[in-house]
Design a protein around this motif. Structure first.
Motif, PDB file in Angstrom:
ATOM      1  N   GLY A   1     124.342   6.098  45.930  1.00  0.00           N
ATOM      2  CA  GLY A   1     123.820   7.097  45.006  1.00  0.00           C
ATOM      3  C   GLY A   1     122.847   7.991  45.747  1.00  0.00           C
ATOM      4  N   VAL A   2     121.990   8.683  44.996  1.00  0.00           N
ATOM      5  CA  VAL A   2     120.989   9.546  45.622  1.00  0.00           C
ATOM      6  C   VAL A   2     119.641   9.348  44.937  1.00  0.00           C
TER       7      VAL A   2
ATOM      8  N   ARG B   1     126.501  13.569  52.486  1.00  0.00           N
ATOM      9  CA  ARG B   1     125.674  12.424  52.921  1.00  0.00           C
ATOM     10  C   ARG B   1     124.516  12.892  53.794  1.00  0.00           C
ATOM     11  N   ALA B   2     124.083  14.122  53.579  1.00  0.00           N
ATOM     12  CA  ALA B   2     122.954  14.674  54.337  1.00  0.00           C
ATOM     13  C   ALA B   2     121.812  14.982  53.370  1.00  0.00           C
ATOM     14  N   VAL B   3     120.596  14.748  53.825  1.00  0.00           N
ATOM     15  CA  VAL B   3     119.413  15.060  53.022  1.00  0.00           C
ATOM     16  C   VAL B   3     119.421  16.553  52.702  1.00  0.00           C
ATOM     17  N   GLN B   4     119.132  16.878  51.450  1.00  0.00           N
ATOM     18  CA  GLN B   4     118.988  18.278  51.048  1.00  0.00           C
ATOM     19  C   GLN B   4     117.517  18.510  50.712  1.00  0.00           C
ATOM     20  N   ARG B   5     116.855  19.336  51.517  1.00  0.00           N
ATOM     21  CA  ARG B   5     115.437  19.652  51.258  1.00  0.00           C
ATOM     22  C   ARG B   5     115.386  21.152  50.969  1.00  0.00           C
TER      23      ARG B   5
ATOM     24  N   VAL C   1     117.887  12.585  48.728  1.00  0.00           N
ATOM     25  CA  VAL C   1     118.192  11.694  49.851  1.00  0.00           C
ATOM     26  C   VAL C   1     119.372  10.802  49.469  1.00  0.00           C
ATOM     27  N   PRO C   2     120.471  10.856  50.250  1.00  0.00           N
ATOM     28  CA  PRO C   2     121.589   9.948  49.973  1.00  0.00           C
ATOM     29  C   PRO C   2     121.213   8.502  50.291  1.00  0.00           C
ATOM     30  N   LEU C   3     121.684   7.588  49.475  1.00  0.00           N
ATOM     31  CA  LEU C   3     121.399   6.162  49.652  1.00  0.00           C
ATOM     32  C   LEU C   3     122.697   5.495  50.105  1.00  0.00           C
ATOM     33  N   ILE C   4     122.697   5.025  51.353  1.00  0.00           N
ATOM     34  CA  ILE C   4     123.924   4.509  51.971  1.00  0.00           C
ATOM     35  C   ILE C   4     123.664   3.097  52.478  1.00  0.00           C
TER      36      ILE C   4
END
Ligand code: SME
Length: 160
Positions: free
Chosen positions: A129-130, A92-96, A119-122
């Protein structure tokens, strides 16, 4: 009614502010998640330069399943924990990712991709989703891009 969003801005914060406003307008009052993901991917694709893929993977029973997108046909199912999208979903963390080829387990759907942000969508503690953006340019996504795309994710989480 036409949907002619032509967003041109001199700097990234302005670009993302205008893009966020356009996205809010586009999804306002529409409860259908597929329609909103479809229009969001088209708007982002039209607005942000140097992308080769933008779209959604949805959390369907603990697995990521391809949603609306722009770009080449992509992998349909991604397990949590696998690839950039799966890691974003699990943590649930942004992966850049500056260089996807250096990311262990990266799933190469399009060989043109060199950098990626997911970007996770919570909403209310639930992972919906993402949102995934890919670029042919290494290091395409900066901290300013991350801030702007996280804001887009917040808008979208309310309408998916
Ligand atoms: N590269 C992604 C897979 C999705 S595509 O880029 C559309 C990943 O490693 O999760």
């Amino acid at each position: 009614m036409t949907y002619d969003f032509r967003i041109e801005a001199a700097d990234k914060p302005t670009l993302y502010r205008d893009l966020a406003s356009a996205l809010e307008g586009l999804v306002a009052g529409e409860p259908d998640a597929i329609a909103n993901m479809a229009n969001a991917s088209a708007l982002i694709w039209e607005t942000l330069p140097d992308l080769n893929w933008v779209g959604f993977y949805r959390n369907v029973g603990g697995e990521l399943v391809l949603g609306p997108f722009q770009g080449r046909p992509a992998c349909i199912r991604i397990p949590f924990g696998t690839g950039v999208c799966g890691v974003a979903a699990q943590t649930r963390a942004v992966q850049r990712i500056e260089d996807v080829h250096a990311f262990p387990g990266h799933i190469a759907c399009d060989s043109a991709s060199n950098s990626e942000i997911v970007v996770p969508l919570i909403r209310d503690g639930e992972l919906l989703g993402v949102l995934d953006l890919d670029s042919p340019n290494t290091g395409r996504f900066t901290e300013e891009d991350e801030a702007g795309i996280v804001r887009l994710g917040e808008i979208l989480s309310n309408v998916l």
